[in-house]
Structure formats: C-alpha cells, structure tokens
Design an enzyme around this catalytic site. Structure first.
Site, PDB file in Angstrom:
ATOM      1  N   HIS A 155      -7.102 -18.558   1.830  1.00 38.25           N
ATOM      2  CA  HIS A 155      -6.211 -17.400   1.613  1.00 38.25           C
ATOM      3  C   HIS A 155      -5.939 -17.165   0.128  1.00 38.25           C
ATOM      4  CE1 HIS A 155      -5.251 -17.911   5.942  1.00 38.25           C
ATOM      5  NE2 HIS A 155      -5.195 -19.199   5.641  1.00 38.25           N
ATOM      6  N   LYS A 282     -12.417  -8.883 -25.357  1.00 38.95           N
ATOM      7  CA  LYS A 282     -12.948  -9.000 -24.002  1.00 38.95           C
ATOM      8  C   LYS A 282     -14.396  -9.424 -23.921  1.00 38.95           C
ATOM      9  CE  LYS A 282     -11.593  -6.332 -20.722  1.00 38.95           C
ATOM     10  NZ  LYS A 282     -11.622  -5.035 -20.043  1.00 38.95           N
ATOM     11  N   GLU A 289     -20.567  -8.156 -11.828  1.00 35.00           N
ATOM     12  CA  GLU A 289     -19.984  -6.971 -11.174  1.00 35.00           C
ATOM     13  C   GLU A 289     -21.073  -6.069 -10.595  1.00 35.00           C
ATOM     14  OE1 GLU A 289     -15.902  -6.030 -13.595  1.00 35.00           O
ATOM     15  OE2 GLU A 289     -17.762  -5.836 -14.684  1.00 35.00           O
TER      16      GLU A 289
END
Ligand code: ARG
Length: 460
Positions: A155, A282, A289
C-alpha cells in the site's frame, strides 16, 4: 497493374490508392516475402508444376529484387498496393513473362498470412533476446548489491525490510514469465499457411510440408479458411508484448519514485536522464517516464486488433491489413524499450545509506515483534494486537521500538525479555528463510538460478 484491374473500367482515385495501400509499412516484410516466394518456386518445380529452369529464373530474379531493396535501389510505387505486388511486378520487369508463373497455386491471402507468420516468429526471437539482456542487467545489479537492505512496501507504506537483490529479482521473475509466454506464442505462429490459396485450398498437387520444411516451420495449417483469416498469432504477440511492457512500466514507475528527492534510493546515470530546461537543480527520469508512457500504445494496438477482428466473417477480409502497423509499432516500441531499460538498469547507482535511513522510520520491525511474541507462545492474533498497542504508544511518546526499554515493553506483555533488543532489520530479513523469501541465503539461491538462466541463453 492492368491484369489485376482486369474487369474494371476506371482506375482507383489517388485518395483510394493512398487509403488502401499497405506498401508504406509492409515493405519491411520484403525479406520474408522473398524467402516465402523462393520456397514456393522450389516446391512448384519439385512437383513439376513449373520447370526447374523456370524456377531458377524466378529464384535468381527474386534475389535480384531483394538486393535492390537492400541497396535502396528499389522504386516503391504506391499504386502497387502492397509489398507482394511490388516484388512480383519488379520480378516481371527483370525476368519477363516467367515471373507470371510464380503466383501459380498461390493467393496474396495465403502469401500475406505466411509473411506475417514469418515476421512474428522473428519478432518473438528478437524480443526474447532483448528480455535476456535486460534480465542480465538485473542479475548484475542484484549481485553488485547483494547485501543492501531497503524497506519493502505494501500500500506504499513501509512494511518489512527486504534485500535490494530480492526486489530486483522480482522483476527478473516477471520478465522470465514474459520470455516463456513469448515461447508459447511462437508455437502458434510457427505453422505454415501457404497452399491455402485464396480461401479454399489450391487445385494443384502441392507439397505443403516441403515448403514448411524449407522455411523452418514445425507444421502446416489444417484448415484453409482459417489459415487465410487467422491473426490470433499477432494478437498473441500483442498480448505478450502488453504484459511485458506492463512490467517495464512498473519498473519505470519505481525508478521514477526512487529517484525523487523524497526517496533518493537511486540515481540514474547522466546518459539516462535529462536536465530541465528551466530548473537547473533537476535531473529528470524522462527515459523511465517514456517507458511508462509508451505502454499505452502497445495496449492500444492489442485492443485495436481485437476490435478489428471481432466481427469478421470467414475468410479473408481487407480489414486484416490493419494487423501490420499494430505489430510493427508494438514490436519496435517493445524492442527499443527493453534495450534502453537494460542500459539504464546496468548504470543505476543505488544509495544504500538512504535506504537504511528509511528503514529506521515507520516501525518497520513491528511484525518481527509480533513474531517474537508468537515464538514465546502467544497466538498470532493476540501478538498482533499487543504489538499494535506498543506501536501506538511509541508514536504517542515519540519513541522508536529500539529506544524503548525492557520496562516499557513489559507494560504490554510479561513475555518480553532482554533479547527483544536483538531484533534488527538484518535479522528480520534473515528470518524470512523460506523458498522465495528475503533471507540472504534464499536470495543467493534465487540469484544463482537467475544467473544460470541468463548464462544458458547466451551460451546457446
Ligand atoms: N495487403 C494485403 C494485406 O495486408 C495483402 C492481401 C491482399 N489480398 C487481397 N485479396 N486484397 O492483408
């Protein structure tokens, strides 16, 4: 081609030619088409349907056409509709009237079925090799990081400590199933349809088994109506590809999460990440992705072809031409994804310190405490309840399970003894000593098995 448009009084419009032509994409089956035609010509000669000399002229001509295509000297004329007609028409230009004998006892319907089966077989073998390379990268990282522990999640909540190698090998298992699924799909593609004609078979004394043997097929199709209209094998490829891509996507998702500042469990090599055009701090996991993103188009092709097929009456219908772009694009997407991900996995830099930092949070040893009480004689449900109270007390008082004293523990059960402090993440992991568990001895065996599977593939 005038002989094909035989009874027609008008030519197709430009738009119709463009709409119906498969040449812009099916040209990539030229090699399979030539191989299939050569086998067919050999068989026609063997059965004395054409002469040996004629077969030789045809075969030499086909080889010449193939080499023109390979050397970019071939003129793909859109009005020729598909690769089968383009090759046959060029053959006629090169060898003359004898070319017209090649299509004896054959229809484009069984010809295209043959080419698709040959393409699918090769595509499966290519994917299997790419899967093995990816599995090899997982094995290499599992070996390199064999003693690293990290939190396992359920979870998306901290659950229990696991070995990083165990986690990586979970993906090995998924790709192993993919490999086996493709192997099974191969069996259904590996059936030779030529001789089915347009739909009813051929009115000649053919030797279908000879063609099958020459093209390396295990067997021949048993029903001509089915053979010209069956694309189950393409759908099976797409379905195996969808599952495999789903596994790539799950792996991508974890790598994306793990490379975020919040986790910081892994860093992608610079060659597998991209800088942001505006935020200099970044390092974006774009490759992962895109792997996750491209999964959608493979599922799309599967749904597309299933839908194309669902209302088709027997036997061949032109709708079937839609099988090609589906499998070509799915194949390219999957094959590139597997290759790029293998390189990305190979160059990942894991960060064990950050993994141990996370292990220290979230009362990840709570189950081990419950197991401790069970071993002292409590039923598991009771032990679970006591440990729950203990954790909620720890949360309320800002303590960790490690910093609680034996006296603290005794508040909850007299069964606790000094050895409660022996519980640790390493012990927690090594206590899961069952087949498939995260104990280092078990993971070593899993790794050994994985290593063998990979090694055997590259030896053969
Ligand atoms: N381009 C066609 C296809 O991909 C080849 C078969 C055409 N057959 C026909 N009868 N028009 O399905």
């Amino acid at each position: 081609m005038s002989h094909i448009r035989g009874r027609f009084q008008k030519n197709a419009t430009e738009a119709v030619i463009k709409y119906t032509s498969s040449l812009p994409f099916d040209w990539r089956m030229y090699h399979h088409d030539v191989r299939g035609s050569i086998a067919h010509a050999h068989m026609l000669a063997k059965q004395s349907i054409i002469s040996t000399d004629e077969a030789k002229v045809i075969v030499d001509g086909l080889k010449a056409v193939e080499s023109e295509i390979e050397n970019s000297k071939f003129d793909f004329k859109p009005e020729l509709e598909d690769i089968h007609m383009a090759i046959e028409s060029r053959l006629a230009e090169i060898v003359g009237a004898t070319a017209g004998k090649l299509h004896t006892a054959r229809s484009r319907n069984d010809q295209v079925a043959l080419d698709m089966r040959m393409f699918t077989r090769d595509a499966i073998r290519e994917i299997q090799a790419a899967i093995r390379i990816l599995q090899k990268a997982l094995v290499a990282q599992a070996s390199k990081n064999s003693d690293v522990l990290l939190p396992g999640y359920t979870h998306m909540q901290l659950a229990q400590p696991v070995l990083l190698a165990h986690h990586l090998l979970a993906y090995f298992e998924m790709f192993q199933r993919d490999f086996e699924r493709f192997e099974d799909a191969y069996k259904r593609a590996d059936v030779m349809p030529l001789g089915s004609g347009a739909l009813a078979g051929a009115a000649y004394n053919l030797d279908r088994e000879f063609v099958a043997k020459e093209l390396g097929f295990s067997t021949v199709t048993q029903n001509s109506l089915d053979a010209v209209s069956d694309r189950d094998f393409v759908i099976e490829y797409l379905s195996c590809a969808s599952l495999c891509m789903m596994h790539i996507s799950r792996m991508a998702e974890e790598l994306i999460l793990w490379s975020s500042a919040e986790f910081s469990f892994v860093e992608m090599d610079d060659s597998y990440a991209t800088p942001s055009s505006i935020m200099p701090q970044k390092k974006n996991p774009d490759v992962a992705e895109l792997g996750r993103g491209k999964t959608g188009r493979i599922y799309g092709h599967l749904m597309g072809l299933l839908t194309t097929m669902k209302g088709l009456p027997l036997s061949y219908n032109r709708d079937l031409q839609e099988d090609k772009e589906a499998i070509f694009d799915a194949h390219d997407t999957l094959s590139n994804s597997l290759t790029v991900f293998a390189g990305m996995i190979d160059t990942l830099i894991f960060k064990p310190q950050n993994m141990s930092r996370s292990l220290a949070q979230g009362y990840i040893l709570a189950t081990d405490i419950a197991d401790y009480l069970v071993k002292k004689g409590l039923p598991f449900r009771k032990a679970h309840g006591i440990t729950g109270q203990l954790v909620s007390h720890a949360i309320a008082t800002g303590k960790t399970l490690e910093s609680m004293t034996l006296a603290d523990y005794h508040e909850f059960s007299p069964l606790f003894a000094e050895d409660i402090h022996d519980i640790s993440v390493a012990r927690s992991a090594s206590s899961k000593n069952v087949i498939g568990g995260t104990a280092p001895t078990q993971v070593a065996q899993q790794l050994e098995r994985a290593r063998k599977i990979v090694a055997e593939f590259f030896i053969c």
